[in-house]
Design a protein around this motif. Structure first.
Motif, PDB file in Angstrom:
ATOM      1  N   LYS A 443       0.858  -1.191   0.000  1.00 54.05           N
ATOM      2  CA  LYS A 443       0.000   0.000   0.000  1.00 54.05           C
ATOM      3  C   LYS A 443       0.891   1.235   0.000  1.00 54.05           C
ATOM      4  O   LYS A 443       1.516   1.580   1.002  1.00 54.05           O
ATOM      5  CB  LYS A 443      -0.929   0.008   1.216  1.00 54.05           C
ATOM      6  CG  LYS A 443      -2.039   1.044   1.105  1.00 54.05           C
ATOM      7  CD  LYS A 443      -3.083   0.867   2.178  1.00 54.05           C
ATOM      8  CE  LYS A 443      -4.264   1.801   1.937  1.00 54.05           C
ATOM      9  NZ  LYS A 443      -5.310   1.648   2.970  1.00 54.05           N
ATOM     10  N   SER A 444       0.941   1.886  -1.137  1.00 55.24           N
ATOM     11  CA  SER A 444       1.827   3.033  -1.338  1.00 55.24           C
ATOM     12  C   SER A 444       0.999   4.304  -1.483  1.00 55.24           C
ATOM     13  O   SER A 444       0.302   4.487  -2.486  1.00 55.24           O
ATOM     14  CB  SER A 444       2.688   2.820  -2.590  1.00 55.24           C
ATOM     15  OG  SER A 444       3.503   3.936  -2.849  1.00 55.24           O
ATOM     16  N   GLY A 445       1.063   5.154  -0.448  1.00 57.27           N
ATOM     17  CA  GLY A 445       0.322   6.412  -0.501  1.00 57.27           C
ATOM     18  C   GLY A 445      -1.162   6.217  -0.692  1.00 57.27           C
ATOM     19  O   GLY A 445      -1.816   7.017  -1.357  1.00 57.27           O
ATOM     20  N   ARG A 473       9.554  -0.053   4.159  1.00 55.57           N
ATOM     21  CA  ARG A 473       9.046   1.172   4.758  1.00 55.57           C
ATOM     22  C   ARG A 473       9.583   2.397   4.028  1.00 55.57           C
ATOM     23  O   ARG A 473      10.735   2.444   3.596  1.00 55.57           O
ATOM     24  CB  ARG A 473       9.459   1.258   6.227  1.00 55.57           C
ATOM     25  CG  ARG A 473       9.023   0.082   7.083  1.00 55.57           C
ATOM     26  CD  ARG A 473       7.520  -0.092   7.103  1.00 55.57           C
ATOM     27  NE  ARG A 473       6.821   1.073   7.613  1.00 55.57           N
ATOM     28  CZ  ARG A 473       5.504   1.208   7.624  1.00 55.57           C
ATOM     29  NH1 ARG A 473       4.742   0.240   7.133  1.00 55.57           N
ATOM     30  NH2 ARG A 473       4.951   2.300   8.109  1.00 55.57           N
ATOM     31  N   HIS A 474       8.695   3.402   3.862  1.00 59.60           N
ATOM     32  CA  HIS A 474       9.078   4.644   3.178  1.00 59.60           C
ATOM     33  C   HIS A 474       8.563   5.823   4.004  1.00 59.60           C
ATOM     34  O   HIS A 474       7.402   5.813   4.438  1.00 59.60           O
ATOM     35  CB  HIS A 474       8.479   4.683   1.773  1.00 59.60           C
ATOM     36  CG  HIS A 474       9.027   5.767   0.911  1.00 59.60           C
ATOM     37  ND1 HIS A 474       8.588   7.073   1.000  1.00 59.60           N
ATOM     38  CD2 HIS A 474      10.000   5.765  -0.048  1.00 59.60           C
ATOM     39  CE1 HIS A 474       9.245   7.823   0.121  1.00 59.60           C
ATOM     40  NE2 HIS A 474      10.114   7.046  -0.522  1.00 59.60           N
ATOM     41  N   PHE A 538      14.943  -7.957   5.303  1.00 58.44           N
ATOM     42  CA  PHE A 538      15.153  -6.608   4.787  1.00 58.44           C
ATOM     43  C   PHE A 538      14.308  -5.571   5.535  1.00 58.44           C
ATOM     44  O   PHE A 538      13.976  -4.513   4.985  1.00 58.44           O
ATOM     45  CB  PHE A 538      14.836  -6.573   3.289  1.00 58.44           C
ATOM     46  CG  PHE A 538      15.772  -7.420   2.461  1.00 58.44           C
ATOM     47  CD1 PHE A 538      17.059  -6.997   2.203  1.00 58.44           C
ATOM     48  CD2 PHE A 538      15.367  -8.657   1.979  1.00 58.44           C
ATOM     49  CE1 PHE A 538      17.936  -7.778   1.457  1.00 58.44           C
ATOM     50  CE2 PHE A 538      16.226  -9.452   1.232  1.00 58.44           C
ATOM     51  CZ  PHE A 538      17.523  -9.009   0.975  1.00 58.44           C
ATOM     52  N   ARG A 539      13.990  -5.872   6.779  1.00 64.07           N
ATOM     53  CA  ARG A 539      13.156  -4.960   7.571  1.00 64.07           C
ATOM     54  C   ARG A 539      13.785  -3.575   7.682  1.00 64.07           C
ATOM     55  O   ARG A 539      13.094  -2.558   7.648  1.00 64.07           O
ATOM     56  CB  ARG A 539      12.925  -5.543   8.965  1.00 64.07           C
ATOM     57  CG  ARG A 539      12.075  -4.668   9.880  1.00 64.07           C
ATOM     58  CD  ARG A 539      11.854  -5.356  11.207  1.00 64.07           C
ATOM     59  NE  ARG A 539      11.063  -6.568  11.025  1.00 64.07           N
ATOM     60  CZ  ARG A 539      11.012  -7.554  11.928  1.00 64.07           C
ATOM     61  NH1 ARG A 539      11.745  -7.495  13.014  1.00 64.07           N
ATOM     62  NH2 ARG A 539      10.256  -8.612  11.710  1.00 64.07           N
ATOM     63  N   GLY A 540      15.091  -3.509   7.813  1.00 65.21           N
ATOM     64  CA  GLY A 540      15.761  -2.219   7.985  1.00 65.21           C
ATOM     65  C   GLY A 540      16.324  -1.641   6.704  1.00 65.21           C
ATOM     66  O   GLY A 540      17.121  -0.687   6.758  1.00 65.21           O
ATOM     67  N   HIS A 541      15.920  -2.201   5.558  1.00 65.63           N
ATOM     68  CA  HIS A 541      16.489  -1.732   4.283  1.00 65.63           C
ATOM     69  C   HIS A 541      16.098  -0.272   4.024  1.00 65.63           C
ATOM     70  O   HIS A 541      14.921   0.093   4.072  1.00 65.63           O
ATOM     71  CB  HIS A 541      15.998  -2.607   3.136  1.00 65.63           C
ATOM     72  CG  HIS A 541      16.613  -2.250   1.817  1.00 65.63           C
ATOM     73  ND1 HIS A 541      17.850  -2.690   1.429  1.00 65.63           N
ATOM     74  CD2 HIS A 541      16.159  -1.460   0.801  1.00 65.63           C
ATOM     75  CE1 HIS A 541      18.140  -2.217   0.230  1.00 65.63           C
ATOM     76  NE2 HIS A 541      17.133  -1.466  -0.182  1.00 65.63           N
ATOM     77  N   ALA A 542      17.105   0.540   3.743  1.00 69.05           N
ATOM     78  CA  ALA A 542      16.867   1.960   3.474  1.00 69.05           C
ATOM     79  C   ALA A 542      16.671   2.179   1.980  1.00 69.05           C
ATOM     80  O   ALA A 542      17.583   1.956   1.174  1.00 69.05           O
ATOM     81  CB  ALA A 542      18.049   2.786   3.977  1.00 69.05           C
TER      82      ALA A 542
END
Length: 546
Positions: A443-445, A473-474, A538-542
């Motif tokens: 769900k993006s925006g 996460r973004h 990849f929970r902390g992937h930036a």
């Protein structure tokens, strides 16, 4: 006024009796754990299944008790399918690819009284045995010659010796068709697996439906090789459907590598098979490397997880194999839908026909489906509206083993629908397409992005061996797609090249924000991509924010 028809219960034993009487000399071939290629017939399977029923009775097994199996696809496993259910026992197939602790929990939850297992799993059973308190008898599925000289298992029984002590003069009992016939456990990645208890009636109806032309299209002329394991939802009902039509059955045992499968397909003139995408990926890779083609193999059912369109195209165009895309669940025994065209679609342009075949397909008689919103209101079948997929039918569970509560929900106020956990669309012709698992949608925006659509694009790239898309996460959009890729051996592929491949193939705002390359993507015990593990990894992937 009531009908004046015979009351013949739908029993699994009737499938085997039919195969013995009308296709008794048709072969059943097995690649055994011992390494040899074993040949018998449906008459031989029937005889030995009766001997097994006698042997289990001699061990003190009573109707309703569970007999567990840890076994590959082979004639002994087939005999257990019929010898247990046919005699009023319950066949409980256990997935040996699960964690040992899960296997032990499942055996205890089902309260298995007997555990039969292939030689491959002797070390596993030796490890688990002290915790299997319900199991009274352990049976090694081999002959005396291959029994271990020493084992930590007290009273270990030899399968072939058990059968040799019986004469097979046994009559299958008349059972209520609603009697439990088998148990299969779900392969959920969170919490304990749950048991789906099938009945004789549901299993026979499922076998009838599986053999229909708009399903697997099984016939007596076929040579059927189920690559899907017999411990995975009863091999999608194929051991029953093959007996129903009297087809030759080929069982590959533990040998599921590309080379072994290809040699068995060619040597036994296999015409039809079924399996999950990961198995076909291995076979395709081997055949391309060796420059091989099939001589007799003409169609396959692919399910378990969505078949990438690139794989479907390769099988159809490069190897002449019709791909029947299917969808189902353990809770559905498992068949729900299959991608078969209607007559009206045959005149469509090739690309339009292919788009339909890439969907999960239409229901077969015995199953109904709907898509609903979160309030249980049905959504239109327009091919665009996306909602929660629910189903009902004669081989859909009503509740799980040991559960007092039913998971069923209502649709437009009408109760009795099973919530699948899938998100889907359905078009005006009834073609259903899974857009995601409810927990995997990104769900993006406020807008939904299908991870399956993004994976299908990635899999079409010639340098991609396997791909998965998860939500990352973004800070602005809440979630954005992260693409995880396994390159093909020796292939060169950069992040920039991969992202550029999406241009023009999907809406720009849906293109993944980043790509990570890995050596291997984790899979569940049934061959599905294990997205829960990927999300943890990849929970902390930036994500790039530029």
């Amino acid at each position: 006024m009531m009908g004046r028809m015979m009351q013949m219960p739908l029993l699994i034993s009737s499938l085997l009796t039919h195969a013995e009487r009308h296709a008794g000399d048709t072969e059943v071939v097995s690649k055994r754990v011992e390494g040899d290629l074993h040949r018998t017939t449906w008459a031989g399977v029937a005889q030995r299944s009766r001997q097994l029923a006698q042997a289990l009775a001699r061990l003190g097994c009573e109707p309703g008790q569970r007999v567990g199996t840890l076994a590959w696809n082979g004639h002994r496993h087939l005999e257990i399918y019929y010898g247990t259910s046919g005699s009023g026992l319950v066949c409980h197939t256990i997935n040996p690819r699960l964690f040992p602790e899960q296997i032990a929990w499942i055996v205890q939850d089902a309260a298995d009284a007997v555990l039969c297992f292939d030689l491959s799993f002797l070390p596993l059973v030796e490890k688990l045995a002290p915790s299997l308190t319900t199991v009274r008898h352990l049976v090694l599925m081999t002959d005396r010659e291959h029994m271990p000289a020493a084992s930590t298992l007290p009273g270990l029984l030899c399968y072939e010796e058990l059968l040799a002590a019986e004469d097979g003069r046994y009559h299958w009992p008349d059972l209520d068709e609603n009697t439990a016939s088998s148990i299969c456990y779900t392969s959920g990645t969170t919490g304990h697996p749950k048991g789906a208890v099938y009945s004789h009636r549901s299993s026979v109806l499922h076998a009838y439906a599986a053999a229909l032309p708009d399903a697997m299209n099984c016939a007596s002329q076929d040579v059927i090789l189920p690559v899907v394991p017999m411990f995975h939802v009863n091999a999608w009902g194929i051991p029953y459907a093959a007996a129903l039509v009297g087809a030759k059955l080929v069982l590959p045992g533990p040998h599921l590598d590309g080379k072994s499968l290809y040699e068995l397909f060619e040597g036994e003139r296999v015409s039809f098979s079924a399996g999950v995408p990961t198995v076909w990926l291995g076979l395709i890779t081997y055949m391309k490397a060796q420059g091989l083609k099939f001589s007799h193999f003409r169609r396959t059912v692919i399910g378990g997880s969505a078949c990438p369109p690139a794989m479907m195209k390769t099988l159809q165009e490069d190897f002449g194999v019709e791909v029947i895309h299917a969808w189902g669940m353990t809770e559905l025994s498992p068949l729900g839908t299959l991608s078969k065209l209607k007559s009206k679609h045959l005149t469509l342009p090739a690309e339009a026909r292919q788009r339909l075949l890439e969907k999960q397909g239409r229901v077969i008689y015995g199953i109904d489906m709907a898509i609903i919103d979160d309030d249980g209101v049905s959504l239109p079948w327009d091919g665009k509206s996306s909602g929660n997929l629910v189903v009902r039918g004669g081989w859909v569970i009503e509740r799980y083993l040991g559960s007092q509560a039913s998971p069923l929900v209502s649709v437009d106020g009408q109760p009795g629908w099973f919530p699948t956990g899938d998100v889907a669309t359905i078009d005006a012709d009834g073609f259903m397409q899974i857009t995601d698992r409810s927990k995997d949608v990104i769900k993006s925006g406020g807008e939904w992005i299908s991870s399956i659509d993004l994976e299908n694009v990635a899999m079409a790239h010639p340098a991609v061996h396997e791909a998965a898309v998860i939500a990352a996460r973004h800070p602005k959009w809440d979630e954005r797609p992260l693409l995880v890729v396994v390159r093909k051996p020796g292939a060169s592929l950069s992040r920039e090249d991969m992202l550029a491949f999406y241009e023009g193939r999907i809406a720009k705002w849906q293109i993944p924000d980043d790509v990570v390359f890995v050596e291997e993507i984790p899979h569940t015990a049934t061959g599905k991509i294990q997205k829960l593990k990927l999300r943890e990894q990849f929970r902390g992937h930036a994500l790039p924010t530029g």
